[in-house]
Enzyme design. Structure first.
Site: not given
Ligand SMILES: Cc1ncc(COP(=O)(O)O)c(C=O)c1O
Length: 362
Positions: A103, A173, A197
């Site tokens: 991510w 994040d 989550k």
């Molecule tokens: C740490 C992290 N960042 C970003 C995301 C992406 O989230 P979204 O699909 O809501 O954009 C996730 C999703 O699993 C994540 O676990």
């Protein structure tokens, strides 16, 4: 009582049962108003009370006042991957991103479409089984901000202590570990989390942004993307995702009912100890690839001797009522996501299954 499985999904993930039950009970008639909260105007008293209570509850749980604004926005973490550089990164500036997992890499690539951004800190070569040690960070003292991923959902690593950015605003994040415990918001220029989550349903993002960072945000981007516009309008500039925010508010209320974030932390640590303990006790059979000090309390990632056994583990767990255990397709293996709504009994059931599976297949 309908049939409910034990849900170890990585996100969207398990929601607290009392939250779902309350949403069900209030679906046709919210607080005697004769309609659901979804059917209320976002400018009306009933919805506004929910909206402002959600914001107040985040402040109360984390114990901060006016230092940071709480924004309730659309679009999940991906939206923030774009809006953070759009707001915080000036034309002559550069941002630093710690790439400690999938991510963080996605966030960096998105930032590069907006302006200058680079990977700061160690290059893990795509093998993300630990986090940078404090002396491995290579933050630029002139960076617009420094970005980290507090918990790597896919790889199962989690920061314990925050890196020192020497005055550069730290942006995190926290999508997969927001509110798993208390943290010192003063350390952060901006924190964001998608909701699916620890907070509620997918599609919305919570952003906590410090006043000085907010004041420096760009105003030459479309209004809908400006953090400043959302802050001025208390996240009611456009029609917010009202039902999602209602569920977030109920989840925050549920966290308070457990005793707040200290109680939630103790509960999460006990859950993680039960599952890692069962894995470590059969260490010849199971293997946790993550360095012990970087192990995530939220996403427990582990391997079995071969992929066939991993498949059987996941299938048999499902037969025993435990779903969502297949590892992310990019890394394989097994992953148990144990966000706040996963109970200590659920974790104990998984730990017992881990022990029994090793006994019969080891
Ligand atoms: C740490 C992290 N960042 C970003 C995301 C992406 O989230 P979204 O699909 O809501 O954009 C996730 C999703 O699993 C994540 O676990």
């Amino acid at each position: 009582m309908q049939h409910r499985v034990i849900n170890f999904n990585a996100g969207p993930a398990a929601l607290p049962l009392p939250v779902l039950e309350r949403a069900r009970d209030e679906l046709l008639d919210y607080a005697g108003t004769g309609m659901s909260i979804m059917e209320h105007s976002h400018r009306g008293k009933a919805y506004e009370a929910v909206h402002f209570d959600a914001i107040a509850r985040v402040r109360a749980l984390l114990g901060f006042g006016e230092s940071h604004k709480v924004l309730l926005l659309h679009g999940g973490a991906h939206h923030a991957f774009a809006t953070i550089p759009m707001n915080l990164l000036g034309p002559a500036q550069r941002a630093d991103y710690v790439v400690s997992g999938h991510w963080g890499k996605v966030a960096l690539e998105e930032a590069k479409t907006v302006g200058a951004a680079r990977a700061a800190g160690p290059d893990f070569g795509g093998v993300y089984t630990r986090l940078p040690r404090p002396d491995e960070h290579t933050f630029d003292a002139g960076a617009a901000y420094a970005h980290i991923t507090s918990n790597n959902t896919i790889e199962g690593t989690q920061y314990d202590a925050w890196p020192d950015t020497a005055g550069v605003p730290l942006v995190a994040d926290m999508s997969s570990d927001f509110l798993w415990r208390r943290f010192d918001i003063a350390r952060f220029g901006l924190v964001y989390a998608c909701a699916q989550k620890n907070l509620g349903p997918s599609g919305m993002t919570m952003v906590l942004v410090r006043d000085d960072v907010l004041a420096a945000c760009r105003t030459d981007i479309p209004k809908i993307f400006r953090f400043g516009v959302h802050a001025t309008h208390d996240s009611l500039y456009n029609t917010p995702p009202t039902f999602a925010i209602y569920l977030v508010r109920e989840t925050l209320r549920w966290i308070a009912s457990l005793g707040g974030l200290d109680a939630v932390e103790a509960r999460n640590r006990a859950k993680a100890a039960a599952v890692y303990g069962a894995l470590d006790a059969a260490a010849g059979f199971y293997r946790c690839p993550v360095e012990v000090g970087a192990r995530s309390t939220m996403n427990v990632v582990f391997r079995l001797p071969d992929e066939a056994l991993e498949g059987r583990f996941v299938a048999e767990a499902e037969k025993a009522g435990m779903v969502g255990l297949k590892g992310h397709r990019s890394v394989g293996g097994v992953r148990a996501s144990m966000y706040n709504a996963v109970s200590p009994d659920d974790a104990a059931a998984l730990a017992a299954f881990i022990r029994e599976f090793a006994r019969t297949n080891g």
